[in-house]
Design an enzyme around this catalytic site. Structure first.
Site, mmCIF file in Angstrom:
data_model
loop_
_atom_site.group_PDB
_atom_site.id
_atom_site.type_symbol
_atom_site.label_atom_id
_atom_site.label_comp_id
_atom_site.label_asym_id
_atom_site.label_seq_id
_atom_site.Cartn_x
_atom_site.Cartn_y
_atom_site.Cartn_z
ATOM 1 N N LYS A 185 14.416 -35.532 38.881
ATOM 2 C CA LYS A 185 13.144 -35.411 38.142
ATOM 3 C C LYS A 185 13.384 -34.707 36.803
ATOM 4 C CE LYS A 185 10.416 -31.908 38.597
ATOM 5 N NZ LYS A 185 9.428 -30.844 38.841
ATOM 6 N N LEU A 233 3.952 -26.047 41.308
ATOM 7 C CA LEU A 233 3.646 -27.355 41.896
ATOM 8 C C LEU A 233 4.719 -28.390 41.553
ATOM 9 C CD1 LEU A 233 -0.123 -27.090 41.036
ATOM 10 C CD2 LEU A 233 0.830 -27.195 43.350
ATOM 11 N N PRO A 234 4.738 -29.507 42.299
ATOM 12 C CA PRO A 234 5.847 -30.459 42.145
ATOM 13 C C PRO A 234 5.950 -31.153 40.793
ATOM 14 C CG PRO A 234 4.726 -30.815 44.240
ATOM 15 C CD PRO A 234 3.896 -29.842 43.461
ATOM 16 N N LYS A 242 13.754 -25.059 29.437
ATOM 17 C CA LYS A 242 14.136 -25.237 30.848
ATOM 18 C C LYS A 242 14.827 -26.596 31.056
ATOM 19 C CE LYS A 242 13.783 -25.672 35.387
ATOM 20 N NZ LYS A 242 14.612 -25.013 36.354
ATOM 21 N N THR A 266 8.027 -27.012 36.935
ATOM 22 C CA THR A 266 8.814 -27.689 35.894
ATOM 23 C C THR A 266 8.140 -29.033 35.617
ATOM 24 O OG1 THR A 266 10.853 -26.684 36.688
ATOM 25 C CG2 THR A 266 11.078 -28.612 35.272
HETATM 26 P P1 NAD Z 1 8.039 -27.787 47.074
HETATM 27 O O1 NAD Z 1 7.836 -29.238 47.228
HETATM 28 O O2 NAD Z 1 8.831 -27.027 48.096
HETATM 29 O O3 NAD Z 1 6.603 -27.045 46.957
HETATM 30 C C1 NAD Z 1 5.483 -27.570 46.299
HETATM 31 C C2 NAD Z 1 4.237 -27.102 47.044
HETATM 32 O O4 NAD Z 1 3.080 -27.538 46.333
HETATM 33 C C3 NAD Z 1 4.130 -27.687 48.459
HETATM 34 O O5 NAD Z 1 3.942 -26.646 49.406
HETATM 35 C C4 NAD Z 1 2.895 -28.602 48.380
HETATM 36 O O6 NAD Z 1 2.164 -28.681 49.596
HETATM 37 C C5 NAD Z 1 2.101 -27.927 47.284
HETATM 38 N N1 NAD Z 1 1.118 -28.798 46.625
HETATM 39 C C6 NAD Z 1 1.295 -30.050 46.135
HETATM 40 N N2 NAD Z 1 0.157 -30.499 45.566
HETATM 41 C C7 NAD Z 1 -0.748 -29.504 45.693
HETATM 42 C C8 NAD Z 1 -2.113 -29.339 45.298
HETATM 43 N N3 NAD Z 1 -2.781 -30.316 44.640
HETATM 44 N N4 NAD Z 1 -2.747 -28.188 45.592
HETATM 45 C C9 NAD Z 1 -2.102 -27.180 46.258
HETATM 46 N N5 NAD Z 1 -0.821 -27.269 46.659
HETATM 47 C C10 NAD Z 1 -0.156 -28.415 46.375
HETATM 48 O O7 NAD Z 1 8.686 -27.593 45.617
HETATM 49 P P2 NAD Z 1 9.495 -26.318 45.068
HETATM 50 O O8 NAD Z 1 10.936 -26.480 45.365
HETATM 51 O O9 NAD Z 1 8.768 -25.072 45.469
HETATM 52 O O10 NAD Z 1 9.326 -26.567 43.485
HETATM 53 C C11 NAD Z 1 8.118 -26.280 42.804
HETATM 54 C C12 NAD Z 1 8.368 -26.425 41.315
HETATM 55 O O11 NAD Z 1 9.433 -25.533 40.935
HETATM 56 C C13 NAD Z 1 8.834 -27.837 40.903
HETATM 57 O O12 NAD Z 1 8.212 -28.160 39.687
HETATM 58 C C14 NAD Z 1 10.352 -27.694 40.759
HETATM 59 O O13 NAD Z 1 10.907 -28.615 39.846
HETATM 60 C C15 NAD Z 1 10.466 -26.263 40.264
HETATM 61 N N6 NAD Z 1 11.748 -25.598 40.564
HETATM 62 C C16 NAD Z 1 12.326 -25.694 41.790
HETATM 63 C C17 NAD Z 1 13.531 -25.041 42.038
HETATM 64 C C18 NAD Z 1 14.213 -25.117 43.382
HETATM 65 O O14 NAD Z 1 15.374 -24.666 43.490
HETATM 66 N N7 NAD Z 1 13.559 -25.625 44.421
HETATM 67 C C19 NAD Z 1 14.153 -24.270 41.021
HETATM 68 C C20 NAD Z 1 13.515 -24.169 39.784
HETATM 69 C C21 NAD Z 1 12.315 -24.837 39.567
#
Ligand code: NAD
Length: 296
Positions: free
Chosen positions: A247, A66-67, A172, A97
């Site tokens: 973030k 999740l975000p 991380k 994260t």
């Molecule tokens: P994203 O925004 O693409 O996906 C997040 C998903 O969570 C969305 O589909 C959203 O609809 C869903 N969501 C939000 N609130 C919700 C809730 N209450 N119930 C159910 N679903 C809900 O983000 P992402 O890129 O997939 O990143 C997710 C996590 O991974 C973050 O914490 C980010 O920092 C971490 N991360 C991302 C990357 C990257 O390259 N994108 C790499 C490493 C870590």
């Protein structure tokens, strides 16, 4: 016996991670606020649920991606939090994260109820999520870490135990602060050389064979056209967004203040990414920081 897995949060990272679990024959039930991504997972073979509570009903393992920390806390320990609904022997793996303190708050609440939980943030980005080659950086009880390994190995190549609850998030955030610092340094060095008329491809080869060599130069060159298949050669689309790097850098500075650690380069990188973000680059890949240094 096949484990039932509930997967919550199917965005850029969670979607491909859940697909890799399906490919590895786990029974996966998914939930996301966004109906489009749920439909995509259904087409890939997942069971779907209308809400998080329904998704975790029979789950042996719950994974969340999740975000941010506010959403993770609200999901598990807010009003109607999931920890009041789970099976007694469930294992919760949060791969988002988030701040180490938020991860510890969820872990403490789980511990009071006798529920197993680890923080398991990832490194590797969307390409590694798709390829199933993520690095998982875990914090929690050793026994819970061991129990998570089988599931994590369906989505990742390297699986580390960093220490107690929250330690995965600390490691991380340290890693991503260092990533931002060497990306900024790589971008400003390449830009200065290019402004002196040097070919960035030639400079990159020289620095890779010299003492300036680093991961940004090796696999994620920020200068457009130097490397194929990286965001800089695709108008900085895809990859790891400036918004998410900002973030993570914000989390690094909270941690630095809390632990009274000097992070002058981390602070500088945080400021540079905030300036870049404020100029409208939030949705671009983080290697676009090079554009901050280029002459307009
Ligand atoms: P994203 O925004 O693409 O996906 C997040 C998903 O969570 C969305 O589909 C959203 O609809 C869903 N969501 C939000 N609130 C919700 C809730 N209450 N119930 C159910 N679903 C809900 O983000 P992402 O890129 O997939 O990143 C997710 C996590 O991974 C973050 O914490 C980010 O920092 C971490 N991360 C991302 C990357 C990257 O390259 N994108 C790499 C490493 C870590």
């Amino acid at each position: 016996m096949t484990q039932n897995i509930a997967f919550i949060g199917l965005g850029n990272m969670g979607g491909p991670m859940a697909k890799n679990l399906i490919k590895n024959d786990f029974k996966v039930t998914v939930y996301d606020l966004n109906a489009h991504v749920v439909a995509d997972l259904k087409a890939a073979g997942a069971n779907t649920a209308d809400n998080a509570k329904a998704a975790i009903k029979d789950a042996d393992v719950i994974i969340s991606m999740l975000p941010n920390g506010a959403i993770v806390k609200s999901l598990y320990i807010g009003n109607n939090g999931l920890i009041n609904e789970v099976k007694d022997d469930v294992l919760i793996i949060d791969s988002s994260t988030i701040a180490a303190d938020d991860a510890r708050a969820v872990a403490k609440a789980c511990e009071r109820k006798g529920i197993a939980m680890i923080d398991a943030p990832v490194s590797g980005g969307t390409a590694a999520a798709e390829a199933g080659t993520l690095t998982f950086i875990c914090g929690g009880e050793p026994a819970h870490f061991e129990a998570a390994k089988l599931v994590l190995s369906a989505m990742g190549r390297h699986i580390f135990h960093a220490g107690a609850s929250g330690a995965g998030q600390v490691a991380k955030i340290c890693n991503n602060m260092l990533l931002a610092i060497h990306m900024v340094g790589t971008a400003e060095a390449l830009n200065m050389g290019a402004q002196q008329g040097l070919d960035p491809k030639v400079m990159s080869e020289i620095m890779k064979a010299s003492s300036g060599n680093n991961w940004s130069l090796q696999v994620y060159n920020p200068f457009p056209g130097v490397m194929p298949n990286v965001p800089s050669s695709n108008d900085y689309q895809g990859g790891f967004m400036v918004d998410l790097m900002s973030k993570d850098l914000g989390l690094s500075q909270e941690l630095a203040a809390k632990s009274k650690s000097a992070t002058p380069l981390g602070a500088m990188a945080t400021q540079l990414y905030q300036i870049h973000q404020a100029a409208g680059a939030g949705g671009k890949d983080f290697s676009s920081i090079l554009q901050l240094f280029q002459k307009k």
